[in-house]
Design a protein around this motif. Structure first.
Motif, PDB file in Angstrom:
ATOM      1  N   LEU A 121      17.825 -24.777  29.898  1.00 48.48           N
ATOM      2  CA  LEU A 121      17.595 -25.621  28.731  1.00 48.48           C
ATOM      3  C   LEU A 121      16.150 -26.065  28.508  1.00 48.48           C
ATOM      4  CD1 LEU A 121      20.785 -27.851  29.004  1.00 48.48           C
ATOM      5  CD2 LEU A 121      20.528 -25.744  27.702  1.00 48.48           C
ATOM      6  N   VAL A 122      15.211 -25.673  29.354  1.00 46.03           N
ATOM      7  CA  VAL A 122      13.829 -26.129  29.173  1.00 46.03           C
ATOM      8  C   VAL A 122      13.191 -25.550  27.911  1.00 46.03           C
ATOM      9  CG1 VAL A 122      13.454 -26.622  31.612  1.00 46.03           C
ATOM     10  CG2 VAL A 122      12.806 -24.387  30.702  1.00 46.03           C
ATOM     11  N   GLU A 123      13.768 -24.452  27.411  1.00 52.20           N
ATOM     12  CA  GLU A 123      13.256 -23.886  26.168  1.00 52.20           C
ATOM     13  C   GLU A 123      13.659 -24.728  24.951  1.00 52.20           C
ATOM     14  OE1 GLU A 123      17.315 -21.931  26.695  1.00 52.20           O
ATOM     15  OE2 GLU A 123      15.744 -22.741  27.974  1.00 52.20           O
ATOM     16  N   LEU A 124      14.657 -25.586  25.129  1.00 46.16           N
ATOM     17  CA  LEU A 124      15.119 -26.455  24.041  1.00 46.16           C
ATOM     18  C   LEU A 124      14.539 -27.854  24.105  1.00 46.16           C
ATOM     19  CD1 LEU A 124      18.947 -25.637  23.886  1.00 46.16           C
ATOM     20  CD2 LEU A 124      17.135 -24.778  22.406  1.00 46.16           C
ATOM     21  N   PHE A 125      14.394 -28.381  25.321  1.00 47.28           N
ATOM     22  CA  PHE A 125      14.000 -29.776  25.492  1.00 47.28           C
ATOM     23  C   PHE A 125      12.832 -29.873  26.466  1.00 47.28           C
ATOM     24  CE2 PHE A 125      18.682 -29.558  25.036  1.00 47.28           C
ATOM     25  CZ  PHE A 125      18.776 -30.069  23.744  1.00 47.28           C
ATOM     26  N   SER A 126      11.713 -30.388  25.995  1.00 45.74           N
ATOM     27  CA  SER A 126      10.538 -30.501  26.856  1.00 45.74           C
ATOM     28  C   SER A 126      10.753 -31.489  27.997  1.00 45.74           C
ATOM     29  CB  SER A 126       9.315 -30.917  26.036  1.00 45.74           C
ATOM     30  OG  SER A 126       9.543 -32.181  25.427  1.00 45.74           O
ATOM     31  N   ASP A 127      11.699 -32.427  27.834  1.00 49.26           N
ATOM     32  CA  ASP A 127      11.970 -33.401  28.878  1.00 49.26           C
ATOM     33  C   ASP A 127      13.254 -33.109  29.655  1.00 49.26           C
ATOM     34  OD1 ASP A 127      13.483 -33.965  26.629  1.00 49.26           O
ATOM     35  OD2 ASP A 127      13.255 -36.138  26.771  1.00 49.26           O
ATOM     36  N   GLN A 128      13.717 -31.851  29.600  1.00 51.70           N
ATOM     37  CA  GLN A 128      14.897 -31.428  30.344  1.00 51.70           C
ATOM     38  C   GLN A 128      14.642 -31.562  31.846  1.00 51.70           C
ATOM     39  OE1 GLN A 128      17.980 -30.311  29.347  1.00 51.70           O
ATOM     40  NE2 GLN A 128      18.609 -30.053  31.461  1.00 51.70           N
TER      41      GLN A 128
END
Length: 155
Positions: A121-128
């Protein structure tokens, strides 16, 4: 860890916390059991962006229909590697829906895990944030991954 699970449930509806929890447990006979918990809406968005396919992951039946997409995404983003640099294959076992989350279950064959990569999910949320708990012989270690840290070596 209990605080993390509490926070995971607290933000389940309209969450501002982006976290996944993966448990990796050595079961003996060169087998590791892997369970990965993600918010269903986040996983649906990630699968859509990754594969171009739209999925619904609200029930166990939905997960069963979409298991190849769920497994494919997780296998592309999470890796377990030996000291010799060999990747241990994740083998899909099952998935289940629980409230607003999806559990995905895998097994990994190998005597040891020396490097873990987790870019879920890091491609969706920078704070994942992705937490991985690894347990073997009663010893438990916690690893924390995010957009800046996608690979860690176990010591």
């Amino acid at each position: 860890m209990n605080l993390l699970i509490f926070l995971f449930g607290m933000f389940a509806i309209d969450h501002g916390l982006y976290v996944s929890v993966t448990n990796v447990t050595y079961a003996g006979n060169d087998t590791w059991e892997v369970s990965c918990r993600l918010f269903n809406t986040d996983l649906e968005d990630a699968i859509r962006d990754f594969s171009g396919e739209s999925v619904s992951l609200r029930t166990d039946g939905d997960i069963k229909k979409s298991e190849a997409l769920v497994a494919g995404y997780i296998k592309a983003k999470m890796h377990f590697i030996t000291q010799q640099g060999n990747e241990l294959a994740l083998k899909w076992v099952s998935g289940s829906a629980e409230n607003d989350t999806v559990w995905s279950y895998f097994i990994v064959k190998g005597t040891s895990i020396d490097v873990v990569e987790n870019a879920l999910l890091v491609e969706l949320f920078s704070d994942q944030e992705n937490v991985v708990a690894i347990e073997r012989d009663g010893e438990k270690r916690y690893l924390r991954f995010n957009a800046g840290v996608k690979r860690l070596q176990l010591e």
